[in-house]
Design a protein around this motif. Structure first.
Motif, PDB file in Angstrom:
ATOM      1  N   THR A 175       0.792  -1.226   0.000  1.00 16.93           N
ATOM      2  CA  THR A 175       0.000   0.000   0.000  1.00 16.93           C
ATOM      3  C   THR A 175       0.830   1.283   0.000  1.00 16.93           C
ATOM      4  OG1 THR A 175      -0.191  -0.047   2.416  1.00 16.93           O
ATOM      5  CG2 THR A 175      -1.935  -1.134   1.133  1.00 16.93           C
ATOM      6  N   LEU A 176       2.111   1.194  -0.334  1.00 21.65           N
ATOM      7  CA  LEU A 176       2.888   2.416  -0.536  1.00 21.65           C
ATOM      8  C   LEU A 176       2.235   3.219  -1.658  1.00 21.65           C
ATOM      9  CD1 LEU A 176       5.626   3.886   0.242  1.00 21.65           C
ATOM     10  CD2 LEU A 176       6.546   2.827  -1.845  1.00 21.65           C
ATOM     11  N   GLU A 177       1.919   4.488  -1.404  1.00 20.66           N
ATOM     12  CA  GLU A 177       1.257   5.329  -2.402  1.00 20.66           C
ATOM     13  C   GLU A 177       2.293   5.878  -3.375  1.00 20.66           C
ATOM     14  OE1 GLU A 177      -1.216   8.283  -0.605  1.00 20.66           O
ATOM     15  OE2 GLU A 177      -2.446   6.806   0.446  1.00 20.66           O
ATOM     16  N   ILE A 178       2.319   5.285  -4.584  1.00 18.99           N
ATOM     17  CA  ILE A 178       3.329   5.644  -5.583  1.00 18.99           C
ATOM     18  C   ILE A 178       2.697   6.589  -6.599  1.00 18.99           C
ATOM     19  CG2 ILE A 178       5.112   4.717  -7.102  1.00 18.99           C
ATOM     20  CD1 ILE A 178       4.789   2.040  -5.751  1.00 18.99           C
ATOM     21  N   GLY A 179       2.260   7.746  -6.078  1.00 14.15           N
ATOM     22  CA  GLY A 179       1.674   8.759  -6.948  1.00 14.15           C
ATOM     23  C   GLY A 179       0.329   8.336  -7.511  1.00 14.15           C
ATOM     24  N   ASN A 180      -0.163   9.117  -8.443  1.00 23.01           N
ATOM     25  CA  ASN A 180      -1.362   8.810  -9.206  1.00 23.01           C
ATOM     26  C   ASN A 180      -1.203   9.470 -10.570  1.00 23.01           C
ATOM     27  OD1 ASN A 180      -1.845  10.628  -6.712  1.00 23.01           O
ATOM     28  ND2 ASN A 180      -3.038  11.645  -8.293  1.00 23.01           N
ATOM     29  N   TYR A 181      -1.870   8.933 -11.567  1.00 23.46           N
ATOM     30  CA  TYR A 181      -1.595   9.348 -12.940  1.00 23.46           C
ATOM     31  C   TYR A 181      -2.672  10.300 -13.458  1.00 23.46           C
ATOM     32  CZ  TYR A 181       0.085   9.100 -17.712  1.00 23.46           C
ATOM     33  OH  TYR A 181       0.598   9.431 -18.948  1.00 23.46           O
ATOM     34  N   TYR A 182      -2.228  11.425 -14.031  1.00 20.59           N
ATOM     35  CA  TYR A 182      -3.169  12.401 -14.586  1.00 20.59           C
ATOM     36  C   TYR A 182      -2.596  13.140 -15.795  1.00 20.59           C
ATOM     37  CZ  TYR A 182      -0.189  15.239 -11.588  1.00 20.59           C
ATOM     38  OH  TYR A 182       0.911  15.802 -10.983  1.00 20.59           O
ATOM     39  N   ALA A 183      -1.489  12.675 -16.348  1.00 25.60           N
ATOM     40  CA  ALA A 183      -0.862  13.371 -17.478  1.00 25.60           C
ATOM     41  C   ALA A 183      -1.716  13.248 -18.737  1.00 25.60           C
ATOM     42  CB  ALA A 183       0.533  12.802 -17.746  1.00 25.60           C
ATOM     43  N   GLY A 184      -1.839  14.334 -19.473  1.00 27.90           N
ATOM     44  CA  GLY A 184      -2.634  14.332 -20.703  1.00 27.90           C
ATOM     45  C   GLY A 184      -4.002  14.924 -20.446  1.00 27.90           C
ATOM     46  N   PHE A 185      -5.044  14.244 -20.903  1.00 29.85           N
ATOM     47  CA  PHE A 185      -6.391  14.785 -20.714  1.00 29.85           C
ATOM     48  C   PHE A 185      -7.432  13.674 -20.811  1.00 29.85           C
ATOM     49  CE2 PHE A 185      -4.700  15.716 -24.990  1.00 29.85           C
ATOM     50  CZ  PHE A 185      -5.503  14.922 -25.792  1.00 29.85           C
ATOM     51  N   GLU A 186      -8.545  13.883 -20.128  1.00 20.03           N
ATOM     52  CA  GLU A 186      -9.690  12.987 -20.259  1.00 20.03           C
ATOM     53  C   GLU A 186     -10.519  13.364 -21.481  1.00 20.03           C
ATOM     54  OE1 GLU A 186     -12.572   9.954 -18.871  1.00 20.03           O
ATOM     55  OE2 GLU A 186     -10.451  10.239 -19.198  1.00 20.03           O
ATOM     56  N   TRP A 187     -10.631  14.673 -21.719  1.00 21.97           N
ATOM     57  CA  TRP A 187     -11.310  15.144 -22.925  1.00 21.97           C
ATOM     58  C   TRP A 187     -10.421  16.157 -23.644  1.00 21.97           C
ATOM     59  CZ3 TRP A 187     -13.744  15.534 -18.076  1.00 21.97           C
ATOM     60  CH2 TRP A 187     -14.782  14.642 -17.849  1.00 21.97           C
ATOM     61  N   GLY A 188      -9.997  15.796 -24.838  1.00 18.13           N
ATOM     62  CA  GLY A 188      -9.338  16.743 -25.722  1.00 18.13           C
ATOM     63  C   GLY A 188     -10.136  16.769 -27.008  1.00 18.13           C
ATOM     64  N   TYR A 189     -10.270  17.939 -27.603  1.00 15.65           N
ATOM     65  CA  TYR A 189     -11.101  18.087 -28.801  1.00 15.65           C
ATOM     66  C   TYR A 189     -10.266  18.475 -30.008  1.00 15.65           C
ATOM     67  CZ  TYR A 189     -14.936  18.167 -25.439  1.00 15.65           C
ATOM     68  OH  TYR A 189     -15.814  17.839 -24.436  1.00 15.65           O
ATOM     69  N   ASN A 190     -10.630  17.939 -31.146  1.00 19.50           N
ATOM     70  CA  ASN A 190     -10.058  18.401 -32.402  1.00 19.50           C
ATOM     71  C   ASN A 190     -10.374  19.886 -32.548  1.00 19.50           C
ATOM     72  OD1 ASN A 190     -10.970  19.038 -35.422  1.00 19.50           O
ATOM     73  ND2 ASN A 190      -9.225  17.646 -35.490  1.00 19.50           N
ATOM     74  N   LYS A 191      -9.364  20.690 -32.879  1.00 19.01           N
ATOM     75  CA  LYS A 191      -9.544  22.136 -32.881  1.00 19.01           C
ATOM     76  C   LYS A 191     -10.600  22.584 -33.894  1.00 19.01           C
ATOM     77  CE  LYS A 191      -5.922  24.822 -32.416  1.00 19.01           C
ATOM     78  NZ  LYS A 191      -4.698  25.647 -32.711  1.00 19.01           N
ATOM     79  N   GLY A 192     -10.583  22.001 -35.087  1.00 20.06           N
ATOM     80  CA  GLY A 192     -11.576  22.375 -36.091  1.00 20.06           C
ATOM     81  C   GLY A 192     -12.986  22.050 -35.652  1.00 20.06           C
ATOM     82  N   PHE A 193     -13.141  20.901 -35.017  1.00 22.33           N
ATOM     83  CA  PHE A 193     -14.455  20.518 -34.502  1.00 22.33           C
ATOM     84  C   PHE A 193     -14.923  21.502 -33.447  1.00 22.33           C
ATOM     85  CE2 PHE A 193     -16.622  18.411 -30.921  1.00 22.33           C
ATOM     86  CZ  PHE A 193     -17.827  18.087 -31.542  1.00 22.33           C
ATOM     87  N   TRP A 194     -14.063  21.789 -32.475  1.00 20.73           N
ATOM     88  CA  TRP A 194     -14.437  22.687 -31.386  1.00 20.73           C
ATOM     89  C   TRP A 194     -14.826  24.068 -31.918  1.00 20.73           C
ATOM     90  CZ3 TRP A 194     -15.311  22.198 -26.236  1.00 20.73           C
ATOM     91  CH2 TRP A 194     -15.376  23.381 -25.486  1.00 20.73           C
ATOM     92  N   GLN A 195     -14.050  24.571 -32.842  1.00 21.79           N
ATOM     93  CA  GLN A 195     -14.307  25.918 -33.346  1.00 21.79           C
ATOM     94  C   GLN A 195     -15.577  25.985 -34.192  1.00 21.79           C
ATOM     95  OE1 GLN A 195     -10.595  27.151 -35.179  1.00 21.79           O
ATOM     96  NE2 GLN A 195      -9.619  27.489 -33.200  1.00 21.79           N
TER      97      GLN A 195
END
Length: 373
Positions: free
Chosen positions: A227-247
């Motif tokens: 149970t040693l807490e070896i960090g947690n992962y959050y690099a990047g994104f859960e939601w990223g959008y294509n720029k053309g779509f978003w715009q």
């Protein structure tokens, strides 16, 4: 190897589309649909978005890498193969050096709720981060965080001495350096390969969130968990959008996405931790032993956290990041702010957490202008 944009689109038979003419858009995730990062933040989320936009923004959810493999999700999003996607930053350190810089600060605060909210605010508001997203042809929508990483092993691993020479599946970056710091052998493989590695003996331990005991069936090949807490992962994104779509979206449609991401940012954390509790309980009922780390192992982690910041800064500079020290200072301030905001908040109250995400993170954004530069 990267595919060229025309070839990438041709292989999948897809082309860039604008919201004005498309009836359905692609949402991509490489975890399975039963995983907490998919079933709420993608499956349920897509349904609510479709309902609230009267079907004008409808996503078809592709899970388990059925549309894009993990390493190709950033390029596929940029090229319009997907209009929204999850992406783990560890696969693209050269393209996302700032996202990986803050993602490797996973040992600074191991509270997953804090890090999910903090990484989201940082990704949506920090000028350097926003410039990085835009350079990659995407619009950052929201972050996430796994629960704490533990060592799940096919043999007893309790002490610092036990870890020596063990082959540990790591998520790369700081985790790789930590393995080396404690005398273990880091093995960088996708989460989808953890089961095989433990089953065949090419791994001694998988370092990941403990929901993997169920979501990746590791309880069938794991006999103990430290149970040693070896960090947690959050690099990047859960939601990223294509720029053309978003715009191509209207401000009202973007507001719907903001609201629904705020809700699932909270809901995902509640569900993820519940999945961990359930998975650990099931595994221990099946005979898995739980080991608390000895003092030497805890001390080794504490020493690593202090020493590794210099490595983070050096790596970031090598990848062309200007002023990484300033970026880390700014990120720490956001993390500390969320540690205060979440103090005393019921971590099982999805509605209260979602309201906090909405008022503190998404409401201050201007739907008319965000992501349009």
């Amino acid at each position: 190897m990267k595919l060229s944009k025309p070839l990438f689109a041709a292989v999948l038979g897809l082309t860039l589309t604008a919201p004005a003419i498309a009836a359905e858009y692609n949402a991509n995730h490489f975890f399975s649909e039963r995983h907490s990062m998919v079933r709420g933040p993608y499956v349920d989320w897509a349904q609510r978005v479709a309902e609230r936009t009267n079907g004008e923004v409808t996503f078809r959810v592709f899970s388990a890498g059925s549309l894009l493999p993990p390493a190709a999700s950033l390029q596929g999003l940029r090229d319009g193969v997907a209009q929204v996607s999850y992406h783990a930053g560890t696969y693209t350190p050269a393209e996302l050096p700032i996202a990986n810089l803050i993602g490797n600060m996973a040992f600074y605060n191991t509270d997953p709720m804090v890090m999910a909210f903090a990484s989201t605010e940082f990704g949506l508001t920090n000028p350097a981060a926003l410039q990085e997203w835009s350079k990659n042809g995407i619009v950052f929508g929201g972050g996430y965080s796994t629960s704490q990483y533990f060592m799940m092993c096919n043999k007893p691993v309790e002490t610092l001495a036990d870890v020596a020479g063990k082959r540990l599946r790591m998520a790369g970056g700081a985790w790789t350096r930590f393995a080396e710091h404690i005398g273990a052998v880091p093995v960088s493989i996708p989460s989808s390969e953890m089961y095989t590695g433990l089953d065949t003996g090419s791994l001694d331990c998988a370092v990941a969130a403990a929901d993997a005991l169920d979501s990746f069936s590791l309880k069938d090949v794991v006999t103990s968990m430290n149970t040693l807490e070896i960090g947690n992962y959050y690099a990047g994104f859960e939601w990223g959008y294509n720029k053309g779509f978003w715009q191509g979206l209207t401000a009202d449609q973007r507001d719907v996405l903001f609201d629904e991401m705020a809700y699932e940012l909270a809901n995902h954390r509640v569900e993820f931790d519940a999945d961990v509790t359930k998975a650990v309980s099931s595994a221990t009922d099946g005979g898995m032993k739980i080991f608390e780390p000895d003092a030497a192992l805890q001390q080794a982690l504490a020493e690593f956290v202090v020493a590794d910041e210099a490595a983070l800064i050096e790596n970031a500079k090598r990848r062309g990041v200007e002023n990484p020290e300033q970026i880390l200072t700014e990120f720490k301030a956001v993390v500390d702010r969320w540690a205060e905001l979440l103090e005393g908040v019921d971590r099982t109250d999805t509605d209260a957490l979602a309201e906090l995400a909405k008022t503190e993170i998404y409401d201050p954004l201007d739907a008319e202008t965000y992501g349009t530069n």
